[in-house]
Each structure stands twice: as C-alpha cells, then as structure tokens.
Design a protein around this motif. Structure first.
Motif, short mmCIF file in Angstrom:
data_model
loop_
_atom_site.label_atom_id
_atom_site.label_comp_id
_atom_site.label_asym_id
_atom_site.label_seq_id
_atom_site.Cartn_x
_atom_site.Cartn_y
_atom_site.Cartn_z
N ARG A 71 0.67 -1.09 -0.07
CA ARG A 71 0.05 0.04 -0.03
C ARG A 71 0.89 1.20 0.10
O ARG A 71 1.97 1.29 0.25
CB ARG A 71 -0.80 0.07 1.32
CG ARG A 71 -1.91 -0.91 0.99
CD ARG A 71 -2.78 -1.29 2.33
NE ARG A 71 -1.95 -2.06 3.56
CZ ARG A 71 -2.04 -3.23 3.36
NH1 ARG A 71 -2.54 -3.92 2.50
NH2 ARG A 71 -1.21 -3.65 4.28
N GLN A 131 -12.15 -9.82 0.27
CA GLN A 131 -11.84 -8.31 -0.09
C GLN A 131 -13.12 -7.37 -0.56
O GLN A 131 -12.92 -6.31 -0.16
CB GLN A 131 -11.00 -8.37 -1.58
CG GLN A 131 -9.81 -9.27 -1.57
CD GLN A 131 -8.59 -8.93 -0.67
OE1 GLN A 131 -8.62 -8.03 -0.31
NE2 GLN A 131 -7.69 -9.55 -0.63
N ASP A 177 -9.19 -10.29 4.92
CA ASP A 177 -8.81 -9.18 4.51
C ASP A 177 -9.98 -8.40 3.66
O ASP A 177 -10.53 -8.93 2.91
CB ASP A 177 -7.62 -9.21 3.52
CG ASP A 177 -6.40 -9.66 4.03
OD1 ASP A 177 -6.32 -9.84 5.63
OD2 ASP A 177 -5.42 -9.94 3.51
N SER A 185 -5.40 1.99 -1.89
CA SER A 185 -4.42 2.88 -2.52
C SER A 185 -3.85 2.46 -4.05
O SER A 185 -3.94 1.30 -4.12
CB SER A 185 -3.35 3.06 -1.71
OG SER A 185 -2.61 2.23 -1.20
N1 SAM Z 1 -2.24 -13.04 -1.57
C1 SAM Z 1 -3.33 -12.42 -0.48
C2 SAM Z 1 -4.50 -12.65 -1.21
O1 SAM Z 1 -4.87 -12.69 -2.43
O2 SAM Z 1 -5.44 -12.66 -0.49
C3 SAM Z 1 -3.04 -11.04 -0.31
C4 SAM Z 1 -1.57 -10.58 -0.06
S1 SAM Z 1 -1.41 -8.70 0.09
C5 SAM Z 1 0.29 -8.80 0.50
C6 SAM Z 1 -2.42 -8.49 1.62
C7 SAM Z 1 -3.49 -7.71 1.41
O3 SAM Z 1 -3.21 -6.33 1.16
C8 SAM Z 1 -4.55 -8.26 0.37
O4 SAM Z 1 -5.43 -9.06 0.94
C9 SAM Z 1 -5.36 -6.67 0.53
O5 SAM Z 1 -6.57 -6.89 1.14
C10 SAM Z 1 -4.34 -5.69 0.62
N2 SAM Z 1 -4.13 -4.88 -0.60
C11 SAM Z 1 -3.21 -5.42 -1.72
N3 SAM Z 1 -3.09 -4.36 -2.42
C12 SAM Z 1 -3.67 -3.34 -2.07
C13 SAM Z 1 -4.03 -1.93 -2.40
N4 SAM Z 1 -3.72 -1.50 -3.61
N5 SAM Z 1 -4.77 -1.02 -1.58
C14 SAM Z 1 -5.11 -1.40 -0.45
N6 SAM Z 1 -5.09 -2.64 0.05
C15 SAM Z 1 -4.35 -3.60 -0.84
#
Ligand code: SAM
Ligand code: SF4
Length: 459
Positions: free
Chosen positions: A38, A252, A290, A324
């Motif tokens: 983020r 999500q 998440d 973001s």
């Molecule tokens: N691989 C995992 C999945 O698919 O659920 C998620 C990994 S990511 C490192 C962790 C979390 O960050 C995600 O589940 C999402 O909710 C959040 N995230 C990822 N990109 C984002 C963004 N551009 N803005 C806000 N939250 C984000």
C-alpha cells in the motif's frame, strides 16, 4: 514474508562477518527491507531512508542498502530520491548479497540489482538466521503470484509464482524444530496452488508431511486464495491434528460487481458456500479475512453488501485497508476513484462493526479451557492490576484459533521453570476483550504432540 526475507538477508550478512547491532547509530551497514503493498508502506520506507541519510552525513562510512518490493519497483530512481543510498537490490537479489556488498566495501561504488527470472525453483536458502528465538517461525514455501488482482502490486514486484522443493522445506522445518521451534507458519501468496506448476506435492500433501515432523506442535499457513480453497483443504484440517483451527481467507469485498473488477475469480455466493462447508466440517474453526474499502467505483450499495457479508459470516477478525493506487496495477487506470474522506468513513464503519463481532466471538470463549502455545512474556506488563499483581510476570501465547491470551503464572520456584516459550499451557478463559483474552492457567502440557482441540489437560 518480509520478516522471513530479512532473516535471509541477515544470514548473508553474518556469512560476510557482520554482526547485529543494538542501535542504528553503531551500525556500519543498514539494510532497509521494504514493502510496497500500500502507498503508506512505501511512504514509511522513504521517511526512514531520510533518517538514515541524515545519519550518514554524521557518519560518512555508513553503507545503506534498500531491498524488497520498493527497491524492485523503483530501481535506480531510489538513488535520485536519496543519494546517500549505496545499494538497491530487488526481491530476487537476496542471494547475490554475498557478492554485492564486498564490491561496495572495496570500491565504494553504487549498485542496483533488480534482475528477476522466471526460474521454476527459487534459489535455495541458506540456513535460517532468526532475529529472536521464539517458538514460532515463518517458512516461505513459494514466492511470487500469478493471480493479478487488479489492485495488487505483488505479481509486478515479486514475479511469477514459484514453489520451493518440498525436500528443502521439510529440512528447514526439521532444523527449526531442532533449534526449539514448536510452531511454523507456511508462507505464500496463494498456498493452495503450492506445487501445481512444478508438479510437486500438492499443498494438502505438504501439510500431511509437515504434520509428521516430530517435535513440531502447530502448523499455520497464510494466505489461501478463496478461488482455490476446496474440499481437499477441508480434509487437511480434519486429518492433520497439528494444523491449527484457523484460516485466513481474504474476501476483499462482499459485492460481486467489485469482486469482478478486482479479478478475484469467485463470487459472493461461492465464498459463502465455501465458508459454510468449512464450518460444517470443522466446527470451532476461526475464520479471518482481508477487506479493501473504497476500491475504484465502489458505490454505497457495494459497500453495504460488504457490511452485510461481515454480519452474515461473523469473522473472528479482519484486516481492513483503504484502497490505494499501486504502480503497474491495472486499477490505477480505473475511473470513479473514491475520495480519501469517504474511504476513511467507510473503513471506520466497517471496523466498528467488526469490533462488535470480534468482542462477541471472544466472549463465547469465557469459561472454556484452551491450550495456549506460550510465545513469551507480554510486551505490555499491565502495572499492578487485578489481573497482574506486581510480583508476577505477565505471559502471552495463542490459542489454536490464533487468539492472543495473556496470563500470569502464580509463583512457585518449581512451576516457574515449567514455563518458557514453546510450552503448552492450559488456561481457563476469564475475560474477553476486543483484541485479546485473559486466562487463568490450570495446567502445563508435559508431552509434545497431538494438541489440537485436546479436551483433556494435565492439572
Ligand atoms: N495473496 C493474498 C490474497 O490474495 O489474499 C494477499 C496478499 S496482500 C500482501 C495482503 C492484503 O493487502 C490483500 O489481501 C489486500 O486486502 C491488501 N491490498 C493489496 N493491495 C492493496 C491496495 N492497492 N490497496 C489497499 N489494500 C491492498
Ligand atoms: Fe496480490 Fe491477488 Fe496475488 Fe494476493 S492473489 S498477492 S492479492 S495478486
């Protein structure tokens, strides 16, 4: 994942003769391992680098390295923003640190190494260096991601999905257990697709084998993508007694329209169906998730569908984030961005709702006896309260459902030696708060295996 990578970085530095220092000011070399998931994480990294740049003006010999996802994303641009940086190394360059750092020491040159390959098997890891000696350790089982959710930077900075060979994973876990580890968390962006590309063991097969490692008490894993979560995983929870009663299954959004725009490849109905099958088969399992609020184009109605989903499912906990924009992620170009004010407002509404649910769920545990894996003494020693009389130390550990339990162990010299990180303590839950539980120990486990959901305990 970054904690694990930092341990890998530390191992390479130790091999070069470096030692960990207690303070930043006494260091000859500082590596900043960054995250760019983020915008806020990236801002934090740059603000810390600014602090290091000021330190270098007082200590010109200091070597500053930047690794991780911001390094991968920005490359040499980091030198322009923070000229005091000596080394920029990407997510696949950790293995080359043993060559890169001596070059900088010798020539005082600047190096950028952000090369990525699509090799099926990532390079082997060196024996793990751990920052602490707690009973719980992370083990990366795969890297990268092939899912390309439209908001996400991971596939762009971590590369394509690649699974480590099971022999290496098993060896690493056995070594960790030898060194006193009792719980491992297996890491991957989508553990459910472990081994598929390379035709290795499937993830349930890997769990089955890890479960057989003697001396290991608990297995956790993160993250599972809902689209690939099926009956084989439900079965894995049932047959492997060391696999903890907790799953993190990021949904999500509760709106089909938004899930489609996110490219998540499941619908709300499919997600609900998977949760209900999971609960039917694994009673008492904790489910966390998440959620992203304010994804481009998210209407009030879409957001209400997310709130409605939270009410229906009653998660044990959630991580909620405001959307973001991330470089190279397709959603950057999506129209109808939500204002920062509106995103904050939605986040607060969602967190308030979930806090009530979590508190209520925790409350249902009051009166039950839970096996707690002791992690250590509690960071916050609440000063002389009813819970903790001044003379006793406050400990903390987790239930198999991943809930934090704080407790005191009433003193007797013999009992004190019973307790250390990695022990299982049985505690009767006496109080429930929004983020933790308070327990009264009723026994310490004297054996080492088969603890999941055990009804009996040694008093
Ligand atoms: N691989 C995992 C999945 O698919 O659920 C998620 C990994 S990511 C490192 C962790 C979390 O960050 C995600 O589940 C999402 O909710 C959040 N995230 C990822 N990109 C984002 C963004 N551009 N803005 C806000 N939250 C984000
Ligand atoms: Fe990002 Fe989606 Fe991959 Fe998770 S599955 S790391 S959210 S692209």
């Amino acid at each position: 994942m970054n904690v694990y990578d930092s341990e890998q970085i530390a191992a390479r530095l130790i091999a070069l003769g470096y030692q960990q220092t207690g303070t930043l000011e006494t260091a000859d070399l500082v590596i900043v391992n960054t995250c760019t998931i983020r915008a806020k994480a990236e801002q934090k990294a740059f603000s810390f680098l600014g602090r290091l740049a000021r330190l270098k003006s007082r200590k010109p010999g200091l070597i500053i390295g930047v690794g991780g996802c911001v390094a991968q994303q920005e490359g040499a641009e980091i030198f322009r923003r923070i000229p005091q940086v000596d080394l920029v190394f990407g997510t696949q360059a950790i293995d080359r640190l043993g060559l890169l750092i001596p070059k900088i020491e010798d020539k005082r040159c600047r190096i950028v190494d952000v090369t990525m390959t699509d090799k099926p098997d990532p390079p082997d890891v060196v024996p793990n260096h751990r920052f602490d000696h707690s009973a719980s350790a992370f083990v990366t089982i795969m890297r990268g991601c092939d899912n390309f959710c439209t908001y996400c930077v991971v596939p762009h900075v971590r590369g394509r999905e690649a699974s480590r060979h099971p022999d290496r994973i098993m060896k690493e876990i056995r070594d960790l257990v030898q060194s006193g580890v009792r719980e491992v968390t297996l890491l991957g962006q989508n553990v459910n697709s472990y081994g598929k590309k390379e035709n290795l063991w499937s993830f349930p097969e890997l769990l089955y084998h890890v479960n057989s490692i003697e001396g290991l008490l608990r297995i956790r894993f993160t993250t599972s993508h809902p689209k690939d979560f099926g009956s084989d995983m439900i079965n894995a929870f049932k047959i492997n007694e060391k696999v903890c009663d907790h799953i993190h299954l990021p949904v999500q959004s509760g709106s089909d329209r938004i899930l489609k725009r996110m490219n998540r490849k499941y619908t709300r109905e499919l997600y609900l169906d998977k949760i209900s099958k999971l609960r039917d088969n694994c009673s008492g399992i904790a489910i966390t998730s998440d959620i992203i609020v304010g994804f481009p184009g998210e209407t009030e109605a879409d957001f209400n569908e997310t709130l409605d989903l939270i009410k229906m499912i009653q998660f044990d906990g959630i991580f909620a984030f405001v959307y973001s924009d991330r470089p190279n992620a397709p959603a950057v170009r999506f129209k109808n961005k939500i204002s920062e004010d509106e995103k904050r407002k939605r986040l607060q509404t969602l967190l308030d709702l979930q806090e009530d649910v979590t508190r209520m769920k925790n409350q249902t545990l009051v009166g039950s006896v839970q096996p707690i894996l002791v992690e250590g003494t509690s960071k916050k020693q609440s000063s002389g309260s009813l819970e903790r009389p001044r003379s006793t130390v406050q400990w903390m550990g987790r239930t198999t459902t991943n809930k934090i339990v704080n407790f005191c162990y009433k003193d007797s010299p013999q009992r004190r030696t019973d307790l250390f990180p990695g022990k299982i303590v049985y505690a009767r839950i006496e109080k429930a708060y929004a983020h933790s539980l308070w327990g009264e120990p009723v026994g310490v486990n004297t054996t080492t295996g088969g603890l999941k959901g055990e009804e009996s305990y040694a008093a």
